[in-house]
Design an enzyme around this catalytic site. Structure first.
Site, PDB file in Angstrom:
ATOM      1  N   GLN A   1     -12.925   0.521   0.229  1.00  0.00           N
ATOM      2  CA  GLN A   1     -13.243   1.708  -0.561  1.00  0.00           C
ATOM      3  C   GLN A   1     -13.870   1.342  -1.905  1.00  0.00           C
ATOM      4  O   GLN A   1     -14.835   1.980  -2.348  1.00  0.00           O
ATOM      5  CB  GLN A   1     -11.966   2.524  -0.776  1.00  0.00           C
TER       6      GLN A   1
ATOM      7  N   CYS B   1      -9.411  -1.988   3.717  1.00  0.00           N
ATOM      8  CA  CYS B   1      -8.696  -0.810   3.232  1.00  0.00           C
ATOM      9  C   CYS B   1      -9.122  -0.448   1.804  1.00  0.00           C
ATOM     10  O   CYS B   1     -10.237  -0.007   1.605  1.00  0.00           O
ATOM     11  CB  CYS B   1      -7.186  -1.014   3.349  1.00  0.00           C
TER      12      CYS B   1
ATOM     13  N   GLY C   1      -2.569   3.626  -3.964  1.00  0.00           N
ATOM     14  CA  GLY C   1      -3.129   4.564  -4.923  1.00  0.00           C
ATOM     15  C   GLY C   1      -4.556   4.998  -4.663  1.00  0.00           C
ATOM     16  O   GLY C   1      -5.173   4.668  -3.648  1.00  0.00           O
TER      17      GLY C   1
ATOM     18  N   GLU D   1      -5.458  -7.336  10.664  1.00  0.00           N
ATOM     19  CA  GLU D   1      -4.316  -8.255  10.779  1.00  0.00           C
ATOM     20  C   GLU D   1      -3.147  -7.601  11.509  1.00  0.00           C
ATOM     21  O   GLU D   1      -2.189  -8.267  11.875  1.00  0.00           O
ATOM     22  CB  GLU D   1      -3.876  -8.720   9.382  1.00  0.00           C
TER      23      GLU D   1
ATOM     24  N   TYR E   1      -7.651   7.708   1.789  1.00  0.00           N
ATOM     25  CA  TYR E   1      -9.005   7.930   1.288  1.00  0.00           C
ATOM     26  C   TYR E   1     -10.028   7.340   2.246  1.00  0.00           C
ATOM     27  O   TYR E   1      -9.715   6.453   3.045  1.00  0.00           O
ATOM     28  CB  TYR E   1      -9.152   7.313  -0.107  1.00  0.00           C
TER      29      TYR E   1
ATOM     30  N   SER F   1       0.813  -1.213   0.000  1.00  0.00           N
ATOM     31  CA  SER F   1       0.000   0.000   0.000  1.00  0.00           C
ATOM     32  C   SER F   1       0.849   1.267   0.000  1.00  0.00           C
ATOM     33  O   SER F   1       0.352   2.350  -0.316  1.00  0.00           O
ATOM     34  CB  SER F   1      -0.939   0.015   1.210  1.00  0.00           C
TER      35      SER F   1
ATOM     36  N   HIS G   1      -6.762  -2.078   9.476  1.00  0.00           N
ATOM     37  CA  HIS G   1      -6.135  -3.374   9.189  1.00  0.00           C
ATOM     38  C   HIS G   1      -6.241  -4.303  10.392  1.00  0.00           C
ATOM     39  O   HIS G   1      -5.416  -4.234  11.307  1.00  0.00           O
ATOM     40  CB  HIS G   1      -4.667  -3.174   8.813  1.00  0.00           C
TER      41      HIS G   1
END
Length: 379
Positions: A272, A268, A242, A353, A313, A44, A351
């Site tokens: 979105q 994540c 991105g 995890e 975002y 990411s 997240h």
């Protein structure tokens, strides 16, 4: 020496302790106090420079087992780099690790001042070079470089073909690695790989799910057929780098998957994309959420969970029209989790995890298993 030029005109010349070269990327900051290897290798962060707010970096070295992926951030910025490491699991220094992966290491930076700049201006584009040190030339390089929102990053971090995740996972009770055993897999899921972290795949494996990793551009019809044939029982949409709005082809395929009523789980970027596919586009945060110390409130239990986060975002409040909001960020009240009313889908922005980070949200993987059990494959 390494020279830095930011789009706000700031020019710095500081020390280098990583790879050589020239890199352009978006500058963000991370508030984690540990786990720098997992941050550096998180897909990411592709196309980004990461400032660590923790002033002392490098003291635990690095190893060959804790990487999240084969991909890396453009570079890291730290206040002080410590070459002398001490850790029973370390194989080499952080400097050697960065050089091996081609990641710029930048130290001697007033990270507190830079972070304040980002908090005021928002995320900034930056060029860093150990080769070019002329301010005007660096300014020209940055001017001609594409913005991160216009760069197709997901294609560079996704698997090119379907593969099965079979990885030994670290057992915190025994402090050793336990090998993959297919006998422990009770359901099979398709993972749409937008840049999945290794430890997300490990957690799916740990809750009894066999993960078939598919390329990001996989057609919806292929997955729907696999679901109808009982080859898969659900779909997981991974994290990734991105701007989610740049993935228009993928969004179109996800829209078809939602219509097919296949059980899905997104984390994540996946979270979105599920929102955008249903007509609720994301918006960009001023400087994002990056770190392993972000408080999130579970609205169903009223418990506060300390979470790991890495995103710029966020999904809009209007998503409440079609989903129940299950989690909220206690820093800025942004949406952190939803359960859709119109389809068997759950998703979270943070997240669960961790890696690095606390383990307080691991239960969400078990909730996905329950979702799969409540919506069996078609007869």
């Amino acid at each position: 020496m390494v020279s830095l030029y930011l789009e706000n005109g700031l020019f710095l010349q500081v020390q280098s302790f990583g790879a050589s070269g020239t890199q352009v990327g978006e500058l963000v900051f991370n508030t984690s106090m540990s786990g720098y290897q997992e941050v550096i290798s998180d897909p990411s962060y592709k196309g980004q420079f990461v400032i660590f707010s923790m002033p002392e970096i490098g003291v635990v070295g690095a190893n060959s087992k804790d990487d999240e992926s084969f991909f890396s951030s453009a570079g890291i910025l730290v206040r002080h780099y410590n070459e002398f490491f001490s850790n029973s699991r370390a194989d080499f220094s952080l400097s050697a690790y960065l050089k091996e992966r081609g990641v710029l290491g930048i130290c001697g930076v007033d990270t507190r001042s830079l972070i304040k700049t980002l908090r005021h201006h928002g995320c900034l584009m930056m060029v860093a070079s150990t080769i070019e040190h002329d301010k005007n030339k660096l300014e020209e390089i940055l001017k001609n470089a594409p913005r991160i929102s216009h760069t197709p990053l997901v294609a560079s971090v996704s698997t090119p073909k379907i593969i099965t995740h079979q990885r030994a996972t670290f057992d915190f009770k025994t402090l050793d690695y336990k090998p993959f055993d297919e006998k422990n897999s009770h359901k099979t899921i398709a993972v749409l790989d937008f840049g999945a972290k290794g430890n997300i795949l490990n957690e799916l494996q740990n809750v009894g799910l066999k993960a078939l990793i598919y390329p990001h551009h996989t057609k919806a019809n292929e997955l729907i057929k696999a679901y109808e044939k009982k080859e898969i029982h659900g779909i997981f949409l991974s994290n990734g780098p991105g701007d989610p709005l740049s993935l228009q082809q993928e969004i179109g395929e996800i829209k078809q998957l939602i219509g097919a009523k296949i059980p899905m789980f997104g984390i994540c970027l996946g979270h979105q994309l599920l929102s955008i596919a249903q007509g609720y586009p994301t918006y960009k945060l001023k400087f994002g959420h990056h770190g392993s110390n972000h408080p999130v409130k579970n609205l169903e239990t009223n418990a506060v969970e300390i979470t790991a986060q890495n995103h710029n975002y966020c999904v809009p409040e209007a998503i409440e029209k079609i989903a129940t909001i299950t989690h909220r960020n206690l820093f800025d009240n942004t949406i952190e989790g939803v359960h859709y009313k119109n389809a068997p889908i759950i998703s979270v922005q943070h997240h669960p995890e961790s890696s690095p980070g606390p383990k307080e949200s691991h239960y969400i993987f078990k909730e996905f298993v329950k979702l799969l059990e409540n919506f069996p494959t078609r007869e």
